[in-house]
Design a protein around this motif. Structure first.
Motif, short mmCIF file in Angstrom:
data_model
loop_
_atom_site.label_atom_id
_atom_site.label_comp_id
_atom_site.label_asym_id
_atom_site.label_seq_id
_atom_site.Cartn_x
_atom_site.Cartn_y
_atom_site.Cartn_z
N PHE A 1 0.83 -1.21 0.00
CA PHE A 1 0.00 0.00 0.00
C PHE A 1 0.86 1.26 0.00
O PHE A 1 0.56 2.24 -0.69
CB PHE A 1 -0.92 0.00 1.21
N ALA A 2 1.93 1.26 0.79
CA ALA A 2 2.76 2.45 0.92
C ALA A 2 3.48 2.77 -0.39
O ALA A 2 3.75 3.94 -0.69
CB ALA A 2 3.78 2.26 2.04
N LYS A 3 3.79 1.76 -1.17
CA LYS A 3 4.49 1.98 -2.44
C LYS A 3 3.67 2.84 -3.38
O LYS A 3 4.23 3.67 -4.11
CB LYS A 3 4.80 0.62 -3.07
N ASP A 4 2.36 2.66 -3.35
CA ASP A 4 1.50 3.45 -4.24
C ASP A 4 1.22 4.84 -3.68
O ASP A 4 1.00 5.78 -4.42
CB ASP A 4 0.18 2.70 -4.47
N GLY A 5 1.20 4.96 -2.34
CA GLY A 5 1.09 6.26 -1.71
C GLY A 5 -0.29 6.86 -1.61
O GLY A 5 -0.42 8.04 -1.27
N GLN A 6 -1.34 6.10 -1.85
CA GLN A 6 -2.69 6.66 -1.74
C GLN A 6 -3.62 5.78 -0.91
O GLN A 6 -4.82 5.72 -1.14
CB GLN A 6 -3.30 6.87 -3.13
N ILE B 1 -4.58 2.04 5.60
CA ILE B 1 -3.54 1.52 6.49
C ILE B 1 -3.87 1.86 7.94
O ILE B 1 -3.70 1.03 8.86
CB ILE B 1 -2.16 2.09 6.10
N ARG B 2 -4.36 3.08 8.17
CA ARG B 2 -4.71 3.49 9.54
C ARG B 2 -5.84 2.62 10.08
O ARG B 2 -5.80 2.18 11.24
CB ARG B 2 -5.13 4.96 9.56
N LEU B 3 -6.86 2.33 9.27
CA LEU B 3 -7.96 1.47 9.72
C LEU B 3 -7.49 0.05 9.99
O LEU B 3 -7.92 -0.59 10.95
CB LEU B 3 -9.08 1.46 8.68
#
Length: 255
Positions: free
Chosen positions: A39-44, A49-51
């Motif tokens: 998820f972090a690689k795409d950045g959106q 991620i928080r949920l």
């Protein structure tokens, strides 16, 4: 001399690539899949991620990936998808409902995009309630696959990862389960109050068959009779007078 050294030079030049070539490193063993890294690689996917962290489902899914034989499929709504929700749609949910919302975006089986073209509906998710697992419905037109919850329908366009045991697909809308966001049943609305029609009878109008109300004179006579029967008083004064109470009237006789 030159003739004897030339072949030697040629031989050395031929062997140099083999002498200097290094052995290619062996591929590193595949470690656990880093879902957050995907998820972090795409950045959106900051909100997603928080949920996942707040509900502690990221740890659960991560650990289950190491032991599953069926794999997992995750549908990942973007930050814009969450921002387009009605105000308070997520914050108004209880902690348990947030867990169910996250689990509704996870299926306990690996699905490639081509699998969705022939899958049998409904597809079971990790979310469940008193009536059993919550499901998703998939439809297709050509190679285009849409996923529907009964509340929203969204196309699946981009695969962030499509390799067993984990498939991750980007979504432009949040999958809202009807169990949490569906229309309320009419049975839950309060029943209308029944209106009572006023009686057409008036207290002063006589009713056929009822005995007439006693007149006030008869009431006085009965009261007087009770005074005679129960209110007879005899008194003796200091001067030999006798008093009688007859129908609330004093009669005094002095001797």
């Amino acid at each position: 001399m030159a003739l004897t050294t030339t072949p030697l030079v040629l031989i050395l030049l031929t062997l140099i690539p083999f002498l200097t070539a290094q052995k290619a490193p062996a591929p590193a063993p595949s470690g656990p899949i880093n879902i957050t890294g995907i998820f972090a690689k795409d950045g959106q996917y900051t909100f997603l991620i928080r949920l996942l962290n707040e509900t502690q489902q990221l740890t659960q899914i991560q650990s289950q990936l190491n032991s599953t034989s069926q794999g997992f499929t995750i549908f990942a709504p973007t930050d814009n998808a969450f921002q387009n929700l009605k105000s308070g749609a997520i914050n108004d949910l209880s902690d348990e409902q947030k867990v169910q919302l996250i689990l509704y975006h996870v299926t306990p089986k690996y699905y490639s995009l081509s699998d969705f073209l022939t899958v049998s509906n409904p597809v079971r998710t990790q979310a469940s309630g008193k009536d059993g697992p919550w499901g998703l419905h998939f439809t297709s037109q050509g190679n285009q696959v849409n996923v529907s919850t009964g509340v929203v329908t969204v196309p699946i366009n981009n695969a962030l990862r499509q390799q067993f045991p984990l498939a991750v697909y980007q979504l432009d809308k949040v999958l809202l389960p009807s169990e949490l966001f569906g229309a309320k049943s009419p049975d839950s609305s309060p029943a209308p109050k029944s209106s009572k029609t006023p009686s057409s009878k008036t207290p002063s109008s006589p009713v056929e068959g009822d005995a007439p109300a006693p007149s006030s004179s008869k009431k006085d006579e009965s009261s007087a009779g009770r005074n005679v029967g129960f209110g007879f008083v005899v008194g003796f004064g200091k001067k030999g007078c006798v008093g009688f109470d007859l129908i609330s009237t004093w009669l005094i006789l002095c001797m």
